[in-house]
Enzyme design. Structure first.
Site, PDB file in Angstrom:
ATOM      1  N   THR A  10       3.177 -17.749  12.326  1.00 46.99           N
ATOM      2  CA  THR A  10       3.378 -18.582  11.077  1.00 46.99           C
ATOM      3  C   THR A  10       4.675 -19.224  10.601  1.00 46.99           C
ATOM      4  O   THR A  10       5.160 -18.294  10.075  1.00 46.99           O
ATOM      5  CB  THR A  10       2.268 -18.104  10.206  1.00 46.99           C
ATOM      6  OG1 THR A  10       2.501 -17.366   9.106  1.00 46.99           O
ATOM      7  CG2 THR A  10       1.090 -17.956  10.575  1.00 46.99           C
ATOM      8  N   GLY A  11       4.771 -20.175  10.200  1.00 43.30           N
ATOM      9  CA  GLY A  11       5.999 -20.818   9.082  1.00 43.30           C
ATOM     10  C   GLY A  11       6.551 -20.206  10.335  1.00 43.30           C
ATOM     11  O   GLY A  11       8.135 -19.909   9.927  1.00 43.30           O
ATOM     12  N   ALA A  12       6.392 -20.956  12.142  1.00 40.20           N
ATOM     13  CA  ALA A  12       7.502 -21.124  13.022  1.00 40.20           C
ATOM     14  C   ALA A  12       8.675 -21.903  13.313  1.00 40.20           C
ATOM     15  O   ALA A  12       9.447 -22.420  14.100  1.00 40.20           O
ATOM     16  CB  ALA A  12       6.912 -20.598  14.307  1.00 40.20           C
ATOM     17  N   SER A  13       8.588 -22.478  12.587  1.00 39.04           N
ATOM     18  CA  SER A  13       9.627 -24.173  12.449  1.00 39.04           C
ATOM     19  C   SER A  13      10.556 -24.218  12.181  1.00 39.04           C
ATOM     20  O   SER A  13      11.505 -25.066  12.734  1.00 39.04           O
ATOM     21  CB  SER A  13       8.153 -25.611  11.816  1.00 39.04           C
ATOM     22  OG  SER A  13       7.254 -25.706  12.266  1.00 39.04           O
ATOM     23  N   SER A  14      10.635 -23.024  11.380  1.00 37.95           N
ATOM     24  CA  SER A  14      12.710 -23.184  10.721  1.00 37.95           C
ATOM     25  C   SER A  14      12.145 -21.645  10.438  1.00 37.95           C
ATOM     26  O   SER A  14      11.682 -21.351   9.823  1.00 37.95           O
ATOM     27  CB  SER A  14      12.907 -24.575   9.665  1.00 37.95           C
ATOM     28  OG  SER A  14      11.765 -23.980   8.399  1.00 37.95           O
ATOM     29  N   GLY A  15      13.856 -21.646   9.521  1.00 37.71           N
ATOM     30  CA  GLY A  15      14.235 -20.174   8.996  1.00 37.71           C
ATOM     31  C   GLY A  15      13.798 -19.499   9.996  1.00 37.71           C
ATOM     32  O   GLY A  15      13.745 -18.855  11.255  1.00 37.71           O
ATOM     33  N   GLY A  17      11.437 -18.018  10.103  1.00 34.65           N
ATOM     34  CA  GLY A  17       9.948 -17.905  11.784  1.00 34.65           C
ATOM     35  C   GLY A  17      10.752 -18.535  12.952  1.00 34.65           C
ATOM     36  O   GLY A  17      10.695 -17.723  14.196  1.00 34.65           O
ATOM     37  N   SER A 140       8.662 -11.337  -0.085  1.00 33.43           N
ATOM     38  CA  SER A 140       9.522 -11.380  -1.053  1.00 33.43           C
ATOM     39  C   SER A 140       9.943 -10.057  -2.073  1.00 33.43           C
ATOM     40  O   SER A 140       9.604  -9.671  -2.626  1.00 33.43           O
ATOM     41  CB  SER A 140       9.582 -12.958  -2.022  1.00 33.43           C
ATOM     42  OG  SER A 140      10.585 -12.833  -2.304  1.00 33.43           O
ATOM     43  N   TYR A 153       5.869 -19.233  -6.616  1.00 29.64           N
ATOM     44  CA  TYR A 153       6.472 -18.323  -6.035  1.00 29.64           C
ATOM     45  C   TYR A 153       6.133 -17.038  -6.417  1.00 29.64           C
ATOM     46  O   TYR A 153       6.230 -16.018  -5.197  1.00 29.64           O
ATOM     47  CB  TYR A 153       7.977 -18.902  -5.394  1.00 29.64           C
ATOM     48  CG  TYR A 153       8.377 -18.149  -4.572  1.00 29.64           C
ATOM     49  CD1 TYR A 153       7.703 -18.007  -3.291  1.00 29.64           C
ATOM     50  CD2 TYR A 153       9.275 -17.143  -4.339  1.00 29.64           C
ATOM     51  CE1 TYR A 153       8.345 -18.142  -2.122  1.00 29.64           C
ATOM     52  CE2 TYR A 153       9.559 -16.432  -3.439  1.00 29.64           C
ATOM     53  CZ  TYR A 153       9.750 -17.125  -2.200  1.00 29.64           C
ATOM     54  OH  TYR A 153       9.821 -16.582  -0.935  1.00 29.64           O
TER      55      TYR A 153
END
Length: 306
Positions: A10-15, A17, A140, A153
């Site tokens: 999940t969160g694979a679109s950038s950074g 991931g 984190s 956060y």
């Protein structure tokens, strides 16, 4: 586990991931890539296919339990199961607690914490049937330390680490189901460009800034050799010890130092960043923060809050 891993990210679109997807692709993994923007996911999938992997995508908002369940179902339908579930989707916000709108605060909790809970529930449904699997949750360094200006956060990441510790205890009788937490420090990803900003000033990451592929390598490593907790970013990890040994001194120093380091003197518009809508402009692996001349500032984000 099978020789060729079946991996959900999940969160694979950038950074982190996107970097993790590339590294798994180099191992010829079978990938299910999830994020909020379908077109960007297809770009990531194309990169992975070019590296030899089989990759499918599914637009998913992890704050919806139903969408996360559909993600797990899609992985099982396409690949027959799930070996590794990487919970990586996360949102970020700058502003004091009183500056941060309630809907922004709630949205961060729903993605950063509830999204991981939904992912764990969906993954465990498959892992229990298989009697094996690895859950890797990207938490984190803020799961173990605090600073001003990032209260939603920090709240979400503290809660996540506690949840994972309880889950690990409850799975003690299932030795082949593993729960791993990866705790990055400041990483050179677009998260700061994506962040909501309600401070009125331009923001920048806290140095030193670490290569996102270091985090991705840690994720891949614990997928093969599960480990309870892995911190990435040695310098900032020292703050964990400082907070534990001298909490009053830590609070006094960080309360003054963090705003000076994170905020510039430049004005910036109030912005919700990508909190409610994906940002298609900054979808690479890195955010361009490791070159000192570029470590200056970023503006308030893409969309001014209405």
């Amino acid at each position: 586990m099978t020789d060729t891993l079946r991996v959900v990210i999940t969160g694979a679109s950038s950074g982190i991931g996107r970097a993790t997807a590339r590294l798994f692709a180099e191992e010829d993994a079978r990938l299910v890539l999830a994020g909020r923007d379908a077109s960007t996911l297809e770009d990531v999938a194309a990169e992975c296919r070019a590296l030899g992997a089989t990759a499918i995508t599914l637009r998913t908002d992890v704050s919806s339990a139903e969408e996360v369940d559909r993600l797990a179902d899609a992985a099982v339908e396409r690949f027959g199961g799930i070996d590794v579930w990487v919970g990586n989707a996360s949102l970020y916000s700058f502003g004091t607690f009183e500056q941060t709108p309630p809907d922004v605060f709630d949205r961060l909790l729903s993605v950063n914490l509830s999204g991981q809970v939904y992912g764990a529930r969906a993954a465990l449904r498959v892992f229990r049937r298989q009697e094996r699997g690895v859950l890797v949750s990207v938490a984190s360094i803020y799961s173990r330390i605090t600073s001003p200006l990032v209260s939603p956060y920090v709240t979400s990441k503290f809660g996540l680490l506690g949840f994972l510790e309880v889950l690990r205890m409850e799975l003690a009788s299932a030795p082949d189901i593993h729960v791993c937490a990866v705790l990055p420090a400041t990483i050179d990803t677009p998260i700061h460009q994506h962040a909501a900003n309600h401070t009125g000033r331009a923001v920048r990451p806290l140095p030193p800034v670490t290569d996102p592929f270091r985090v991705a390598r840690a994720i891949v490593r614990v997928s093969h050799a599960p480990r309870r907790l892995t911190q990435v970013g040695r310098v900032q990890s020292l703050f964990v010890h400082a907070r534990a040994l001298a909490p009053s001194a830590y609070q006094a120093v960080v309360a003054r130092a963090y705003p000076a380091l994170a905020l510039t003197r430049d004005a910036a518009p109030v912005s919700d960043g990508n909190v409610f809508h994906p940002d298609r402009r900054s979808t690479g692996v890195t955010g361009g923060w490791r070159w000192f001349p570029r470590l200056r500032r970023i503006p308030g984000g893409a969309a001014r809050r209405r």
